[in-house]
Design a protein around this motif. Structure first.
Motif, PDB file in Angstrom:
ATOM      1  N   LEU A  18       0.824  -1.210   0.000  1.00 47.20           N
ATOM      2  CA  LEU A  18       0.000   0.000   0.000  1.00 47.20           C
ATOM      3  C   LEU A  18       0.862   1.265   0.000  1.00 47.20           C
ATOM      4  O   LEU A  18       0.606   2.212  -0.742  1.00 47.20           O
ATOM      5  N   LEU A  19       1.898   1.281   0.835  1.00 48.55           N
ATOM      6  CA  LEU A  19       2.767   2.453   0.891  1.00 48.55           C
ATOM      7  C   LEU A  19       3.588   2.607  -0.384  1.00 48.55           C
ATOM      8  O   LEU A  19       3.829   3.717  -0.849  1.00 48.55           O
ATOM      9  N   LYS A  20       3.990   1.496  -0.969  1.00 45.96           N
ATOM     10  CA  LYS A  20       4.741   1.549  -2.231  1.00 45.96           C
ATOM     11  C   LYS A  20       3.867   2.117  -3.337  1.00 45.96           C
ATOM     12  O   LYS A  20       4.317   2.956  -4.125  1.00 45.96           O
ATOM     13  N   ARG A  21       2.618   1.676  -3.386  1.00 46.57           N
ATOM     14  CA  ARG A  21       1.697   2.187  -4.403  1.00 46.57           C
ATOM     15  C   ARG A  21       1.465   3.685  -4.225  1.00 46.57           C
ATOM     16  O   ARG A  21       1.448   4.444  -5.190  1.00 46.57           O
ATOM     17  N   GLU A  22       1.319   4.114  -2.973  1.00 52.20           N
ATOM     18  CA  GLU A  22       1.124   5.547  -2.716  1.00 52.20           C
ATOM     19  C   GLU A  22       2.357   6.353  -3.112  1.00 52.20           C
ATOM     20  O   GLU A  22       2.243   7.433  -3.691  1.00 52.20           O
ATOM     21  N   ARG A  23       3.549   5.837  -2.810  1.00 51.35           N
ATOM     22  CA  ARG A  23       4.783   6.544  -3.179  1.00 51.35           C
ATOM     23  C   ARG A  23       4.928   6.638  -4.693  1.00 51.35           C
ATOM     24  O   ARG A  23       5.289   7.693  -5.225  1.00 51.35           O
ATOM     25  N   GLU A  24       4.636   5.554  -5.395  1.00 53.63           N
ATOM     26  CA  GLU A  24       4.736   5.578  -6.862  1.00 53.63           C
ATOM     27  C   GLU A  24       3.742   6.558  -7.463  1.00 53.63           C
ATOM     28  O   GLU A  24       4.060   7.267  -8.415  1.00 53.63           O
ATOM     29  N   ARG A  25       2.551   6.622  -6.900  1.00 54.08           N
ATOM     30  CA  ARG A  25       1.556   7.580  -7.384  1.00 54.08           C
ATOM     31  C   ARG A  25       2.027   9.008  -7.131  1.00 54.08           C
ATOM     32  O   ARG A  25       1.895   9.875  -7.988  1.00 54.08           O
ATOM     33  N   PHE A  26       2.620   9.262  -5.960  1.00 53.47           N
ATOM     34  CA  PHE A  26       3.125  10.596  -5.659  1.00 53.47           C
ATOM     35  C   PHE A  26       4.249  10.975  -6.619  1.00 53.47           C
ATOM     36  O   PHE A  26       4.296  12.086  -7.133  1.00 53.47           O
ATOM     37  N   GLU A  27       5.172  10.041  -6.868  1.00 56.90           N
ATOM     38  CA  GLU A  27       6.285  10.328  -7.778  1.00 56.90           C
ATOM     39  C   GLU A  27       5.796  10.552  -9.203  1.00 56.90           C
ATOM     40  O   GLU A  27       6.367  11.351  -9.941  1.00 56.90           O
ATOM     41  N   ARG A  28       4.746   9.860  -9.589  1.00 54.24           N
ATOM     42  CA  ARG A  28       4.183  10.062 -10.924  1.00 54.24           C
ATOM     43  C   ARG A  28       3.507  11.432 -11.024  1.00 54.24           C
ATOM     44  O   ARG A  28       3.630  12.127 -12.027  1.00 54.24           O
ATOM     45  N   ASP A  29       2.825  11.858  -9.958  1.00 51.66           N
ATOM     46  CA  ASP A  29       2.133  13.139  -9.961  1.00 51.66           C
ATOM     47  C   ASP A  29       3.059  14.328  -9.720  1.00 51.66           C
ATOM     48  O   ASP A  29       2.731  15.444 -10.080  1.00 51.66           O
ATOM     49  N   HIS A  30       4.201  14.102  -9.073  1.00 55.29           N
ATOM     50  CA  HIS A  30       5.161  15.160  -8.752  1.00 55.29           C
ATOM     51  C   HIS A  30       6.553  14.740  -9.237  1.00 55.29           C
ATOM     52  O   HIS A  30       7.421  14.427  -8.426  1.00 55.29           O
ATOM     53  N   PRO A  31       6.801  14.729 -10.532  1.00 51.27           N
ATOM     54  CA  PRO A  31       8.070  14.207 -11.049  1.00 51.27           C
ATOM     55  C   PRO A  31       9.297  14.988 -10.606  1.00 51.27           C
ATOM     56  O   PRO A  31      10.355  14.415 -10.402  1.00 51.27           O
ATOM     57  N   LYS A  32       9.211  16.295 -10.425  1.00 55.56           N
ATOM     58  CA  LYS A  32      10.388  17.072 -10.021  1.00 55.56           C
ATOM     59  C   LYS A  32      10.774  16.776  -8.585  1.00 55.56           C
ATOM     60  O   LYS A  32      11.942  16.647  -8.273  1.00 55.56           O
ATOM     61  N   ARG A  33       9.808  16.667  -7.695  1.00 53.46           N
ATOM     62  CA  ARG A  33      10.104  16.403  -6.287  1.00 53.46           C
ATOM     63  C   ARG A  33      10.603  14.960  -6.105  1.00 53.46           C
ATOM     64  O   ARG A  33      11.481  14.716  -5.318  1.00 53.46           O
ATOM     65  N   GLY A  34       9.989  14.022  -6.771  1.00 54.07           N
ATOM     66  CA  GLY A  34      10.313  12.620  -6.555  1.00 54.07           C
ATOM     67  C   GLY A  34      11.549  12.152  -7.293  1.00 54.07           C
ATOM     68  O   GLY A  34      12.086  11.098  -6.989  1.00 54.07           O
ATOM     69  N   SER A  35      12.047  12.908  -8.257  1.00 55.92           N
ATOM     70  CA  SER A  35      13.157  12.401  -9.066  1.00 55.92           C
ATOM     71  C   SER A  35      14.486  12.432  -8.339  1.00 55.92           C
ATOM     72  O   SER A  35      15.372  11.643  -8.635  1.00 55.92           O
ATOM     73  N   GLY A  36      14.680  13.289  -7.352  1.00 53.58           N
ATOM     74  CA  GLY A  36      15.967  13.401  -6.687  1.00 53.58           C
ATOM     75  C   GLY A  36      16.125  12.467  -5.501  1.00 53.58           C
ATOM     76  O   GLY A  36      17.184  12.388  -4.910  1.00 53.58           O
ATOM     77  N   GLU A  37      15.076  11.763  -5.129  1.00 55.72           N
ATOM     78  CA  GLU A  37      15.146  10.913  -3.960  1.00 55.72           C
ATOM     79  C   GLU A  37      15.615   9.523  -4.325  1.00 55.72           C
ATOM     80  O   GLU A  37      15.405   9.035  -5.415  1.00 55.72           O
ATOM     81  N   SER A  38      16.285   8.900  -3.376  1.00 61.92           N
ATOM     82  CA  SER A  38      16.708   7.512  -3.604  1.00 61.92           C
ATOM     83  C   SER A  38      15.555   6.596  -3.277  1.00 61.92           C
ATOM     84  O   SER A  38      14.735   6.875  -2.424  1.00 61.92           O
ATOM     85  N   LYS A  39      15.517   5.455  -3.931  1.00 62.28           N
ATOM     86  CA  LYS A  39      14.433   4.496  -3.698  1.00 62.28           C
ATOM     87  C   LYS A  39      14.869   3.420  -2.760  1.00 62.28           C
ATOM     88  O   LYS A  39      15.928   3.063  -2.564  1.00 62.28           O
TER      89      LYS A  39
END
Length: 101
Positions: free
Chosen positions: A80-101
């Motif tokens: 559930l948390l992985k799905r939420e994180r992927e959705r956030f990164e898809r909706d906010h590509p600039k914020r999510g692109s610099g973070e490590s997975k």
């Protein structure tokens, strides 16, 4: 600031960052994990000798069953948390692109 004083923890992002706000998914994950922690601690639910399973008293096989249930609940919470994180990164590509997975 002197070395003996403790410095505040570094702020990862601004405090208004939506990733740190409670969401329905995070609340569901908290409840799922809470069930996996609290129910096995309720001794009154398993302080019985009967019914027996393959000769083992209820007390033992019930606790062992909760090991597998808790592992499954942790897996569900992770997904559930992985799905939420992927959705956030898809909706906010600039914020999510610099973070490590």
């Amino acid at each position: 600031m002197s070395p003996t004083q403790s410095s505040p923890p570094p702020v990862r992002d601004d405090p208004g960052d939506p990733r740190w706000r409670p969401t329905p998914t995070r609340i569901a994950v908290a409840i799922i994990l809470l069930v996996g922690i609290v129910v096995p601690l309720l001794v009154g639910t398993y302080a019985f000798d009967q019914p027996r399973l393959f000769g083992f008293p209820f007390f033992y096989w019930y606790q062992l069953l909760w090991v597998f249930i808790a592992a499954g609940l942790c897996g569900i919470a992770f997904l559930l948390l992985k799905r939420e994180r992927e959705r956030f990164e898809r909706d906010h590509p600039k914020r999510g692109s610099g973070e490590s997975k």
